[in-house]
Design a protein around this motif. Structure first.
Motif, PDB file in Angstrom:
ATOM      1  N   ASP A 126     -77.723 -99.602  50.565  1.00  0.00           N
ATOM      2  CA  ASP A 126     -77.315-100.956  50.203  1.00  0.00           C
ATOM      3  C   ASP A 126     -78.332-101.928  50.805  1.00  0.00           C
ATOM      4  OD1 ASP A 126     -76.035-103.609  50.664  1.00  0.00           O
ATOM      5  OD2 ASP A 126     -74.283-102.638  49.761  1.00  0.00           O
ATOM      6  N   ASP A 133     -77.654 -97.243  61.261  1.00  0.00           N
ATOM      7  CA  ASP A 133     -78.016 -98.524  60.630  1.00  0.00           C
ATOM      8  C   ASP A 133     -76.998 -99.001  59.589  1.00  0.00           C
ATOM      9  OD1 ASP A 133     -78.568 -97.116  58.267  1.00  0.00           O
ATOM     10  OD2 ASP A 133     -80.642 -97.811  58.127  1.00  0.00           O
ATOM     11  N   THR A 134     -75.916 -98.305  59.406  1.00  0.00           N
ATOM     12  CA  THR A 134     -74.832 -98.622  58.464  1.00  0.00           C
ATOM     13  C   THR A 134     -75.245 -98.465  57.006  1.00  0.00           C
ATOM     14  OG1 THR A 134     -75.149-101.023  58.159  1.00  0.00           O
ATOM     15  CG2 THR A 134     -73.886-100.332  60.105  1.00  0.00           C
ATOM     16  N   CYS A 135     -76.465 -98.008  56.763  1.00  0.00           N
ATOM     17  CA  CYS A 135     -76.995 -97.897  55.397  1.00  0.00           C
ATOM     18  C   CYS A 135     -77.484 -96.494  55.092  1.00  0.00           C
ATOM     19  CB  CYS A 135     -78.134 -98.890  55.200  1.00  0.00           C
ATOM     20  SG  CYS A 135     -77.666-100.565  55.582  1.00  0.00           S
ATOM     21  N   THR A 138     -78.996-107.356  56.524  1.00  0.00           N
ATOM     22  CA  THR A 138     -78.166-107.889  57.599  1.00  0.00           C
ATOM     23  C   THR A 138     -78.366-107.088  58.881  1.00  0.00           C
ATOM     24  OG1 THR A 138     -76.517-108.723  56.044  1.00  0.00           O
ATOM     25  CG2 THR A 138     -75.781-108.350  58.313  1.00  0.00           C
ATOM     26  N   PHE A 139     -78.324-105.765  58.785  1.00  0.00           N
ATOM     27  CA  PHE A 139     -78.483-104.935  59.984  1.00  0.00           C
ATOM     28  C   PHE A 139     -79.853-105.122  60.626  1.00  0.00           C
ATOM     29  CE2 PHE A 139     -80.013-101.180  62.135  1.00  0.00           C
ATOM     30  CZ  PHE A 139     -79.019-100.993  63.090  1.00  0.00           C
ATOM     31  N   SER A 156     -78.618-105.246  50.701  1.00  0.00           N
ATOM     32  CA  SER A 156     -78.074-106.442  51.354  1.00  0.00           C
ATOM     33  C   SER A 156     -77.528-106.113  52.735  1.00  0.00           C
ATOM     34  CB  SER A 156     -76.990-107.085  50.495  1.00  0.00           C
ATOM     35  OG  SER A 156     -77.556-107.587  49.304  1.00  0.00           O
ATOM     36  N   ARG A 157     -76.776-105.029  52.832  1.00  0.00           N
ATOM     37  CA  ARG A 157     -76.247-104.617  54.133  1.00  0.00           C
ATOM     38  C   ARG A 157     -77.386-104.237  55.076  1.00  0.00           C
ATOM     39  NH1 ARG A 157     -72.699-100.889  52.586  1.00  0.00           N
ATOM     40  NH2 ARG A 157     -73.935 -99.092  53.216  1.00  0.00           N
TER      41      ARG A 157
END
Length: 131
Positions: free
Chosen positions: A13, A117-119, A19-20, A15-16
């Motif tokens: 993602d 990294d949430t991605c 942000t990270f 966009s996410r």
């Protein structure tokens, strides 16, 4: 001689990821350009805005997705970044809500830590043990 201008991490993602990599890790946006269904999205070190760019590349290709998924499942970082003080970085990243996978750990001449990294990636941070 060639020099490193752009390197990438595949993200699920963009966009996410932006942000990270900006709000949590502290990089700054360099380029955000349309690229078909996705974006040419890069970030840089705020202290070196003309230095190497990190491309937050979509993992839309099946091979890229499989590779990133396999690395994450096996606990292998997709990228590594240097920090001056691993313990201070740990405290700051914890305050910013980063998911710490491996707290600061001495590994011979360096200290490392791993964050998610949430991605779709694990990211390793490292600092020399004598700093």
């Amino acid at each position: 001689m060639p020099r490193i201008a752009v390197t990438s991490v595949h993200v699920d993602d963009q966009s996410r990821a932006l942000t990270f990599y900006t709000e949590v890790l502290g990089f700054v946006l360099k380029l955000d350009l349309p690229a078909g269904d996705f974006r040419w999205l890069t970030v840089v070190d705020p202290g070196d805005p003309h230095g190497p760019q990190l491309l937050l590349e979509p993992d839309a290709h099946p091979a890229a997705r499989a590779y990133a998924t396999a690395l994450h499942a096996d606990g292998i970082p997709a990228a590594q970044f240097e920090v001056e003080d691993i313990h201070r970085a740990h405290d700051e990243l914890t305050e910013r809500g980063a998911r710490i996978v491996q707290p600061p750990t001495e590994m011979g001449p360096v200290w490392t830590m791993i964050i998610d990294d949430t991605c779709g990636n694990l990211i390793q941070l490292a600092t020399a043990a004598d700093l």
